[in-house]
Design a protein around this motif. Structure first.
Motif, short mmCIF file in Angstrom:
data_model
loop_
_atom_site.label_atom_id
_atom_site.label_comp_id
_atom_site.label_asym_id
_atom_site.label_seq_id
_atom_site.Cartn_x
_atom_site.Cartn_y
_atom_site.Cartn_z
N UNK A 1 45.21 45.34 41.12
CA UNK A 1 44.95 44.18 40.36
C UNK A 1 43.82 43.42 40.82
N UNK A 2 43.76 43.24 41.99
CA UNK A 2 42.49 42.77 42.51
C UNK A 2 41.27 43.16 42.04
N UNK A 3 41.21 44.67 41.63
CA UNK A 3 39.92 45.01 40.83
C UNK A 3 39.86 44.65 39.32
N UNK A 4 41.24 44.56 38.82
CA UNK A 4 41.09 44.14 37.42
C UNK A 4 40.77 42.56 37.53
N UNK A 5 41.00 41.89 38.42
CA UNK A 5 40.41 40.54 38.38
C UNK A 5 39.08 40.53 38.59
N UNK A 6 38.52 41.24 39.52
CA UNK A 6 37.06 41.34 39.59
C UNK A 6 36.30 41.82 38.34
N UNK A 7 37.04 42.75 37.73
CA UNK A 7 36.57 43.47 36.50
C UNK A 7 36.21 42.10 35.31
N UNK B 1 42.19 38.89 32.85
CA UNK B 1 42.02 39.28 34.44
C UNK B 1 43.48 39.19 34.76
N UNK B 2 44.29 38.15 34.63
CA UNK B 2 45.70 37.94 35.11
C UNK B 2 46.64 38.90 34.39
#
Length: 162
Positions: free
Chosen positions: A62-68, A89-90
């Motif tokens: 999930x943190x990687x998704x937010x960074x992306x 992102x969320x």
């Protein structure tokens, strides 16, 4: 007198379920009841352990998704797309599961807190402007985390790459 027990425990894993076979033979001081109580306790610990590992894996992804989403927002540099990237992102992070939703919430709240300090200094925004922008960002964050379509915030003309 000896007590013997054979127990098959199925644990969820990253690539599917794993079967663990436990065979115990205990000498007379141990009762069969104590043996089964211990085995049940161990299986509960294994289950809880695998749930926590799953949670942390979801949080990491999930943190990687937010960074992306943040990286895409910076790359796109498209006026009016901020809320879309917040929601996306969320949304992506929350689709990972409870760990992803937790990571998205923590990261979103931290980002808004930091922006509350930096925006007045570096962007020349007033406290009221910062408060309104943060409120709108948090609404987009919650929209995405709740599973609603982030395209609701997508501005016209934003390249399809995003």
């Amino acid at each position: 007198m000896n007590s013997q027990a054979l127990l098959d425990i199925q644990t969820p894993g990253g690539g599917g379920a794993r079967l663990v076979r436990v065979s115990l033979t205990l000498s007379s001081p141990f009762s069969t009841m104590k043996l089964f109580t211990g085995l049940i306790l161990c299986s509960l610990v294994l289950g809880v352990h695998s749930q926590w590992m799953s949670f942390f894996g979801e949080a990491y992804e999930g943190a990687k998704d937010m960074w992306r989403a943040y990286s895409d927002m910076r790359e796109a540099n498209y006026k009016g797309a901020d809320k879309y990237f917040h929601a996306r992102g969320n949304y992506d992070a929350a689709q990972r599961g409870p760990g992803g939703a937790w990571a998205a919430k923590v990261i979103s709240n931290a980002r808004e807190t930091i922006q509350g300090i930096t925006d007045p200094l570096f962007k020349g925004m007033t406290r009221d402007q910062v408060r309104e922008d943060s409120k709108a960002d948090q609404a987009a964050n919650e929209w995405g985390r709740s599973g609603k379509d982030p395209n609701h915030f997508r501005p016209a003309g934003l390249p399809n790459k995003y």
